[in-house]
Design a protein around this motif. Structure first.
Motif, short mmCIF file in Angstrom:
data_model
loop_
_atom_site.label_atom_id
_atom_site.label_comp_id
_atom_site.label_asym_id
_atom_site.label_seq_id
_atom_site.Cartn_x
_atom_site.Cartn_y
_atom_site.Cartn_z
N ARG A 1 3.68 8.39 -8.06
CA ARG A 1 4.39 7.51 -7.13
C ARG A 1 3.92 6.07 -7.29
N GLN A 2 2.62 5.94 -7.54
CA GLN A 2 2.05 4.62 -7.78
C GLN A 2 2.79 3.92 -8.92
N LEU B 1 6.11 2.61 -7.83
CA LEU B 1 5.97 1.36 -7.08
C LEU B 1 5.75 0.19 -8.02
N GLY C 1 0.35 11.42 -6.26
CA GLY C 1 0.04 10.06 -5.82
C GLY C 1 0.06 9.06 -6.97
N GLN D 1 11.74 1.05 1.04
CA GLN D 1 10.57 0.21 0.75
C GLN D 1 10.50 -0.95 1.74
N GLN E 1 0.85 -1.19 0.00
CA GLN E 1 0.00 0.00 0.00
C GLN E 1 0.88 1.24 0.00
N MET E 2 0.41 2.26 -0.68
CA MET E 2 1.22 3.45 -0.77
C MET E 2 1.15 4.24 0.53
N ARG E 3 2.31 4.66 1.00
CA ARG E 3 2.34 5.58 2.14
C ARG E 3 3.38 6.62 1.80
N MET F 1 6.69 8.23 1.19
CA MET F 1 7.98 7.63 0.90
C MET F 1 9.07 8.43 1.59
#
Lengths: 272, 265
Positions: free
Chosen positions: A143-144, A147, A140, B155, A81-83, A85
């Motif tokens: 950044r997604q 990832l 967002g 990460q 899950q994105m938080r 960074m």
């Protein structure tokens, strides 16, 4: 008969001392696109951690491409899950490159190979333009994509995407799903994508894996997302409403099921 | 200036210490754990004063103290170590213990000033040998650890899925910080460990260099600041730590300003 990408047989997974999933069995065929749905706390993240070998099942077995899951298997790509960074000043390229064989002891120096791999992964998600921008300046959705690029570095055959649509606006949601779907088709990857809302995934999913009350049900959308099936799964009256092309799962009393769970004091994962 | 043996030792000591402080500080800033090194230096103070009382070398006591502190903080995990109240309590308890030990120690005044603000001109050959050994060890550990540590920092969930043990990584890093802090205190004193550990690294991180270049530049900048501090102190008679603090601030502000101008352009 090909081997399923994933096979759960009578699996029980616990987290923090209590069983999140109990006696769960299902098979995911190779190359399929699966939406993992359920309220917060229904066990989506725990399910992924089980597949990654980070949580050992209390009972039953989890097979990945016919073999028992093990920790650190690079064929299973995981997008957390994105938080926020850390390292906001680092460039997108540095961020992605840090994941290139990042678990290997040594200096943080990917060399020409690491750089090429990171650039290829960025290109695959149309993010080459982000390579030299500081991560802190990215949105967002951007950044997604970083990832997603990190996950592609290892060229996995299975993608586990934990709430990739959380905190994206509707236009970015549909971009994201389309991108993931196209990539998965091209590279013949099996995808498990968890989400709060089924609607952005409609039309892309081969199957839905619905988690509720410690149980899990896998099947095509039209079979699983029905009032009868979900009522049986929840053990409480649940109604599926269709408004235009959109589906709504509503509990007795009128609250949307997912949303109502957000407000009952469960932690909202995206905000952690 | 370099004719004097104590100056030669001082330059060597500053080099050995700063080249480790830079890269370790880079990770400290990236991980948001700068306060940990500050707390560890205070625990080191209790260790150093205790060692003085027992007739051991302060460096031994300092390193022992910081290592024990680092290990405990690592074992306690982020849940406890991240809480400012707990860190603050440990910090003041350690300083209090140090005050108690100093009370029983006869040459307290000189010793406490040296410990608190550093006494790089008082470094002996035997301490220098120890610093060399500790620096080599730290660099070796860092050379082995930095890649997975970077992954785990940027990460954590993905690194865990790839087989990096986050807990072990956190503990090893804090122990590395402990050794570096003990070393750094020889140059800047325990109160100003921040200046050589954090300031150069923070300035370099602003620049947004790739990790490997960032680590190298942090080491370079830390050595530059430490050496320049020695030279300036020689000509002005002001304490070395003062000059290092000042340059740390100046470089940080410069880096920040330069980056703002670059971004706007």
């Amino acid at each position: 008969m090909t081997i399923p990408a994933l096979e759960f047989s009578h699996v029980t997974l616990s987290r923090g001392g209590h069983d999140v999933l109990r006696d769960v069995s299902f098979k995911v065929p190779q190359g399929s696109f699966v939406g993992v749905l359920g309220a917060n706390g229904a066990g989506k993240t725990t399910l992924f951690r089980g597949i990654l070998g980070l949580e050992a099942p209390g009972a039953g077995t989890i097979l990945f491409e016919g073999r028992k899951v093990r920790r650190g298997n690079s064929a299973a790509g995981y997008m957390p899950q994105m938080r926020n960074m850390p390292g906001g000043q680092l460039s997108g390229l540095s961020m992605v490159e840090a994941a290139y064989r990042g678990q290997v002891p040594g200096l943080p120096w990917g060399g020409r190979k690491g750089r090429a791999a990171a650039e290829a992964a960025l290109a695959a998600v149309d993010a080459l333009s982000l390579a030299h921008r500081p991560v802190a300046t990215l949105s967002g959705g951007q950044r997604q994509r970083l990832l997603l690029a990190q996950v592609l570095l290892d060229d996995p055959s299975l993608l586990l995407l934990d709430e990739p649509m959380a905190s994206l606006d509707p236009a970015r949601m549909s971009d994201t799903v389309t991108r993931i779907h196209t990539l998965a088709r091209k590279r013949n990857m099996t995808v498990l994508l968890s989400a709060h809302d089924i609607n952005p995934l409609l039309g892309f999913m081969d199957y839905v894996l619905y988690l509720a009350g410690g149980k899990a049900l896998l099947g095509p959308v039209r079979e699983v997302i029905t009032s009868e099936t979900l009522t049986a799964l929840y053990g409480a009256p649940v109604e599926v409403l269709k408004v235009g092309q959109r589906l709504f799962v509503v509990a007795e009393g009128g609250g949307g099921l997912f949303q109502s769970h957000d407000c009952t004091g469960h932690h909202h994962n995206a905000s952690l | 200036m370099l004719h004097y043996e104590f100056m030669q030792i001082a330059f060597l000591a500053a080099f050995l210490v700063a080249m480790v402080c830079g890269p370790v500080g880079w990770f400290l800033v990236l991980r948001g754990q700068t306060f940990a090194s500050h707390a560890l230096s205070h625990v080191g103070f209790a260790g150093a004063t205790g060692a003085l009382l027992l007739g051991l070398s302060p460096l031994t006591g300092m390193a022992g103290g910081t290592l024990a502190g680092g290990l405990l903080m690592g074992l306690a995990g982020e849940r406890i170590a991240g809480r400012d109240v707990v860190i603050g309590l440990v910090l003041s308890l350690a300083l209090g213990l140090g005050a108690l030990f100093l009370h029983f120690f006869t040459h307290a005044a000189g010793a406490s000033a040296a410990l608190l603000f550093g006494d790089i001109f008082g470094v002996s050959w035997s301490v220098l040998t120890w610093l060399a050994a500790l620096s080599m060890l730290s660099l070796a550990v860092l050379g082995f650890l930095s890649r997975p540590l970077l992954f785990a920092t940027l990460q954590p969930e993905l690194a865990e899925a790839r087989g990096v043990n986050l807990r072990v990584m956190g503990i090893l890093f804090l122990m590395l910080v402990a050794i570096t802090t003990a070393e750094c205190a020889q140059v800047t004193g325990i109160l100003l460990v921040f200046t050589l550990m954090v300031a150069p690294a923070a300035a370099v991180l602003r620049l947004g260099l790739p990790p490997f270049a960032g680590l190298l530049c942090s080491a370079l900048l830390a050595v530059t600041e430490a050496w320049a501090g020695l030279v300036l102190s020689w000509y002005t008679n002001a304490p070395v730590s003062f000059w290092i603090v000042l340059m740390g601030g100046v470089f940080f502000v410069t880096a920040e300003t330069v980056m703002r101008v670059v971004r706007r352009a």
